[in-house]
Write an enzyme that holds these catalytic residues in place. Structure first.
Site, PDB file in Angstrom:
ATOM      1  N   ASP A  39      54.697 -96.055  13.283  1.00  0.00           N
ATOM      2  CA  ASP A  39      54.536 -94.871  14.127  1.00  0.00           C
ATOM      3  C   ASP A  39      54.541 -95.291  15.599  1.00  0.00           C
ATOM      4  O   ASP A  39      53.686 -96.069  16.030  1.00  0.00           O
ATOM      5  CB  ASP A  39      53.205 -94.191  13.774  1.00  0.00           C
ATOM      6  CG  ASP A  39      53.126 -92.760  14.268  1.00  0.00           C
ATOM      7  OD1 ASP A  39      53.901 -92.400  15.174  1.00  0.00           O
ATOM      8  OD2 ASP A  39      52.295 -92.001  13.753  1.00  0.00           O
ATOM      9  N   ASP A  40      55.513 -94.787  16.358  1.00  0.00           N
ATOM     10  CA  ASP A  40      55.583 -94.999  17.824  1.00  0.00           C
ATOM     11  C   ASP A  40      55.912 -96.430  18.238  1.00  0.00           C
ATOM     12  O   ASP A  40      55.528 -96.869  19.325  1.00  0.00           O
ATOM     13  CB  ASP A  40      54.261 -94.594  18.506  1.00  0.00           C
ATOM     14  CG  ASP A  40      54.033 -93.095  18.531  1.00  0.00           C
ATOM     15  OD1 ASP A  40      54.844 -92.353  17.961  1.00  0.00           O
ATOM     16  OD2 ASP A  40      53.026 -92.670  19.120  1.00  0.00           O
ATOM     17  N   CYS A  79      56.866 -86.989  15.794  1.00  0.00           N
ATOM     18  CA  CYS A  79      56.350 -87.379  14.475  1.00  0.00           C
ATOM     19  C   CYS A  79      56.865 -86.567  13.285  1.00  0.00           C
ATOM     20  O   CYS A  79      57.569 -87.088  12.426  1.00  0.00           O
ATOM     21  CB  CYS A  79      54.832 -87.324  14.491  1.00  0.00           C
ATOM     22  SG  CYS A  79      54.056 -88.434  15.678  1.00  0.00           S
ATOM     23  N   ARG A  83      59.983 -87.445  10.460  1.00  0.00           N
ATOM     24  CA  ARG A  83      59.636 -87.730   9.063  1.00  0.00           C
ATOM     25  C   ARG A  83      60.349 -86.770   8.111  1.00  0.00           C
ATOM     26  O   ARG A  83      60.755 -87.168   7.003  1.00  0.00           O
ATOM     27  CB  ARG A  83      58.113 -87.663   8.888  1.00  0.00           C
ATOM     28  CG  ARG A  83      57.436 -88.830   9.556  1.00  0.00           C
ATOM     29  CD  ARG A  83      55.974 -88.580   9.914  1.00  0.00           C
ATOM     30  NE  ARG A  83      55.591 -89.544  10.925  1.00  0.00           N
ATOM     31  CZ  ARG A  83      55.154 -90.783  10.649  1.00  0.00           C
ATOM     32  NH1 ARG A  83      54.991 -91.158   9.387  1.00  0.00           N
ATOM     33  NH2 ARG A  83      54.870 -91.616  11.624  1.00  0.00           N
ATOM     34  N   LYS A 132      50.476 -92.412   6.786  1.00  0.00           N
ATOM     35  CA  LYS A 132      50.488 -91.118   7.472  1.00  0.00           C
ATOM     36  C   LYS A 132      51.597 -90.233   6.913  1.00  0.00           C
ATOM     37  O   LYS A 132      52.767 -90.608   6.947  1.00  0.00           O
ATOM     38  CB  LYS A 132      50.691 -91.352   8.967  1.00  0.00           C
ATOM     39  CG  LYS A 132      50.990 -90.087   9.768  1.00  0.00           C
ATOM     40  CD  LYS A 132      51.283 -90.424  11.214  1.00  0.00           C
ATOM     41  CE  LYS A 132      51.923 -89.256  11.942  1.00  0.00           C
ATOM     42  NZ  LYS A 132      52.201 -89.543  13.349  1.00  0.00           N
ATOM     43  N   HIS A 134      52.104 -86.315   7.478  1.00  0.00           N
ATOM     44  CA  HIS A 134      52.464 -85.461   8.618  1.00  0.00           C
ATOM     45  C   HIS A 134      53.638 -84.519   8.364  1.00  0.00           C
ATOM     46  O   HIS A 134      54.437 -84.238   9.260  1.00  0.00           O
ATOM     47  CB  HIS A 134      52.739 -86.306   9.868  1.00  0.00           C
ATOM     48  CG  HIS A 134      52.271 -85.603  11.116  1.00  0.00           C
ATOM     49  ND1 HIS A 134      52.285 -86.175  12.366  1.00  0.00           N
ATOM     50  CD2 HIS A 134      51.778 -84.355  11.296  1.00  0.00           C
ATOM     51  CE1 HIS A 134      51.816 -85.331  13.254  1.00  0.00           C
ATOM     52  NE2 HIS A 134      51.501 -84.214  12.628  1.00  0.00           N
ATOM     53  N   SER A 157      48.569 -87.277  12.362  1.00  0.00           N
ATOM     54  CA  SER A 157      48.362 -88.372  13.312  1.00  0.00           C
ATOM     55  C   SER A 157      46.882 -88.691  13.489  1.00  0.00           C
ATOM     56  O   SER A 157      46.017 -87.810  13.423  1.00  0.00           O
ATOM     57  CB  SER A 157      48.968 -88.015  14.676  1.00  0.00           C
ATOM     58  OG  SER A 157      50.369 -87.886  14.577  1.00  0.00           O
ATOM     59  N   HIS A 237      50.500 -95.807  16.615  1.00  0.00           N
ATOM     60  CA  HIS A 237      50.119 -94.569  17.288  1.00  0.00           C
ATOM     61  C   HIS A 237      48.709 -94.733  17.855  1.00  0.00           C
ATOM     62  O   HIS A 237      47.830 -95.303  17.204  1.00  0.00           O
ATOM     63  CB  HIS A 237      50.145 -93.433  16.265  1.00  0.00           C
ATOM     64  CG  HIS A 237      50.129 -92.055  16.847  1.00  0.00           C
ATOM     65  ND1 HIS A 237      49.019 -91.525  17.470  1.00  0.00           N
ATOM     66  CD2 HIS A 237      51.086 -91.087  16.889  1.00  0.00           C
ATOM     67  CE1 HIS A 237      49.293 -90.290  17.858  1.00  0.00           C
ATOM     68  NE2 HIS A 237      50.539 -90.001  17.528  1.00  0.00           N
ATOM     69  N   ASP A 289      59.394 -94.213  13.491  1.00  0.00           N
ATOM     70  CA  ASP A 289      59.693 -92.778  13.566  1.00  0.00           C
ATOM     71  C   ASP A 289      60.194 -92.345  14.932  1.00  0.00           C
ATOM     72  O   ASP A 289      60.898 -91.350  15.060  1.00  0.00           O
ATOM     73  CB  ASP A 289      58.476 -91.948  13.164  1.00  0.00           C
ATOM     74  CG  ASP A 289      57.315 -92.051  14.149  1.00  0.00           C
ATOM     75  OD1 ASP A 289      57.232 -93.047  14.903  1.00  0.00           O
ATOM     76  OD2 ASP A 289      56.454 -91.148  14.149  1.00  0.00           O
ATOM     77  N   ASN A 290      59.784 -93.035  15.992  1.00  0.00           N
ATOM     78  CA  ASN A 290      60.270 -92.734  17.347  1.00  0.00           C
ATOM     79  C   ASN A 290      59.829 -93.864  18.264  1.00  0.00           C
ATOM     80  O   ASN A 290      59.135 -94.791  17.831  1.00  0.00           O
ATOM     81  CB  ASN A 290      59.759 -91.383  17.868  1.00  0.00           C
ATOM     82  CG  ASN A 290      58.279 -91.163  17.712  1.00  0.00           C
ATOM     83  OD1 ASN A 290      57.845 -90.311  16.943  1.00  0.00           O
ATOM     84  ND2 ASN A 290      57.472 -91.931  18.433  1.00  0.00           N
ATOM     85  N   LYS A 310      59.181 -92.095  23.734  1.00  0.00           N
ATOM     86  CA  LYS A 310      58.871 -90.976  22.838  1.00  0.00           C
ATOM     87  C   LYS A 310      58.876 -89.639  23.583  1.00  0.00           C
ATOM     88  O   LYS A 310      58.455 -89.551  24.728  1.00  0.00           O
ATOM     89  CB  LYS A 310      57.482 -91.213  22.227  1.00  0.00           C
ATOM     90  CG  LYS A 310      56.915 -90.075  21.407  1.00  0.00           C
ATOM     91  CD  LYS A 310      55.552 -90.437  20.863  1.00  0.00           C
ATOM     92  CE  LYS A 310      54.928 -89.295  20.082  1.00  0.00           C
ATOM     93  NZ  LYS A 310      53.659 -89.686  19.425  1.00  0.00           N
TER      94      LYS A 310
END
Length: 498
Positions: A39-40, A79, A83, A132, A134, A157, A237, A289-290, A310
């Protein structure tokens, strides 16, 4: 004539011997699939993509034994939407999942959509998600309703909880609430909440717990049944947390410690595959994811040579580090600079295991040739959407930004200690970039290539017709609804107001 035919047959035989066997045959065992989804994470946050501030030995080994994708993209830069794209092989606009879903949202990924897990279950795979989710936290949208046999993790998150940014230092034990913004953060096992109020101390254990669940799943199924394992880590994240075994180990601050623990997690998964005798025939994909949440400064990653992060559709927002390893099929030490996306994983996996693709339209492509050879991208075009705004269109070389507003630090430093700084707002016009020679999107060459601009604008118009575009107030003809759970009757009667 006969000499020519004989020579032709000989050359064909030589070519068959010299060419590595990369396509699955009818007699091959179906591969196990592992997707590790960070994540991130920034493009330059791991060793295979240039990071030297802290070690990532397990990802380095994955790259040495597999293939690095330097032009690999999430479908968008936030996010939930990204996904949804991974799980369904579709642009988020097609399945109507935008932005980041908040706790208690009445929408989620529509159960009518077909996920990677559901494809795998067609072929008798065991499936699990640890991390996660989401894609909706109501019971109708949890992983059990989307093809997963097992689930352990957070429903959204880790910053969607009652703590303010920067106020949750473990040593201070401070808990400052955000008023009524967020309920306590829950931890799920299956469909049950096993911890109704996740604390900072609990968050420090999450990476280890996800890893333990993943390793246990592999140990139970290796050699007995093919499996699909999805590990969408909570980190990196914000707020950042790390276990005691990695705290202070990187020499590069908390962010480096956290990435080192994620690398350790990858190593534990690889070791479990080897111990179970399924290492050779398991495809492991590592990506994110980003891009980095850059206004958090020293608690955010680095996009390296890429522009922004992001929340934008510049390359730093959605171009991701990606490494794939599958010893039986992917040649070691390879690299491809061809365009590929997370949406491609669903159709590729379907082809690998012989599953039927969804009857509903998807947007991903089978990228097995990119995984195993120097094949060209199967994508003619990629639509750069963010929250229903068509912000850019790109192909293998060119990227045309359409006029839009975006957030930026405009050269300023980000925050420190988990406290962000505010973004500025900027505007870009119709600008063309040559990504093969200017990956940082620094020089507009639209005036030099009017024919490219015209071609990209035509692609943009096709995207708007199919998927819509809020910037031009267009509705798309191919958009499908998200899942929706109406408010209970009593709540409907009392809802509303300013």
């Amino acid at each position: 004539m006969s000499l020519c035919l004989s020579l032709g047959r000989l050359l064909l035989l030589v070519a068959m011997v010299a060419t590595p066997a990369v396509a699955a045959t009818a007699g091959d065992e179906p591969p196990n699939i592992v997707i590790v989804f960070i994540d991130d994470m920034g493009y330059a946050d791991i060793g295979p993509f240039g990071c030297d501030a802290y070690p990532t030995p397990n990802l380095d080994r994955m790259a040495a034994q597999g293939r690095v994708f330097t032009d690999f993209h999430s479908a968008t830069a936030v996010c939930s939407a990204s996904r949804a794209a991974l799980m369904t092989g579709c642009y988020p606009e097609r399945v109507s999942i935008q932005g980041a879903l908040f706790p208690g949202a009445r929408i989620g990924l529509n159960p009518a959509e077909v996920t990677i897990a559901e494809l795998c279950k067609q072929k008798g795979y065991a499936t699990a998600c640890y991390g996660k989710w989401h894609l909706g936290d109501l019971p109708e949208f949890l992983p059990a309703e989307q093809g997963f046999d097992e689930y352990f993790g957070l429903p959204y998150s880790n910053d969607m909880w009652p703590y303010h940014y920067g106020s949750h230092d473990l040593s201070a034990g401070v808990k400052q609430f955000r008023g009524d913004d967020y309920p306590p953060l829950p931890l799920y096992e299956g469909t049950e909440i096993v911890d109704a109020d996740v604390t900072p101390e609990d968050q420090a254990r999450l990476t280890t717990q996800y890893t333990e669940h993943a390793v246990g799943f592999i140990d139970r199924h290796a050699g007995e049944r093919p499996f699909f394992l999805y590990v969408p880590h909570t980190m990196v994240h914000v707020p950042l947390y790390v276990s005691d075994k990695f705290a202070g180990k990187s020499g590069a601050g908390l962010y480096g410690d956290v990435v080192m623990e994620l690398d350790w997690s990858v190593g534990q998964i690889l070791a479990a595959l080897e111990r179970g005798g399924v290492d050779e025939n398991t495809l492991v994909v590592f990506t994110s994811d980003n891009g980095p949440w850059i206004n958090f400064g020293d608690h955010a990653g680095s996009a390296g040579p890429l522009r922004e992060g992001k929340g934008t559709m510049f390359e730093g927002g959605y171009r991701e580090p990606c490494v794939m390893r599958w010893p039986a099929k992917i040649p070691a030490g390879g690299k491809t600079d061809e365009l590929a996306t997370t949406m491609d994983l669903l159709p590729t996996i379907a082809a690998l295991i012989g599953a039927e693709l969804p009857e509903r339209k998807i947007d991903g492509k089978d990228i097995l040739p990119l995984m195993t050879s120097d094949a060209p991208t199967p994508h003619e075009v990629f639509y750069c959407y963010y929250n229903r705004e068509l912000r850019a269109v790109r192909d293998a070389r060119w990227k045309l930004h359409l006029p839009h507003q975006y957030r930026t630090l405009d050269g300023r430093e980000g925050g420190a200690g988990g406290v962000p700084v505010a973004y500025d707002q900027a505007t870009i016009g119709l600008e063309l970039f040559d990504l093969k020679n200017d990956v940082g999107e620094t020089t507009d060459v639209a005036g030099d290539h009017p024919e490219v601009v015209e071609r990209m604008l035509a692609h943009a118009e096709r995207a708007r017709a199919a998927l819509g575009d809020r910037l031009t107030d267009r509705d798309g003809s191919e958009v499908r609804p998200a899942g929706h759970v109406p408010l209970p009757e009593l709540e409907q009667a009392t809802a509303g107001g300013e």
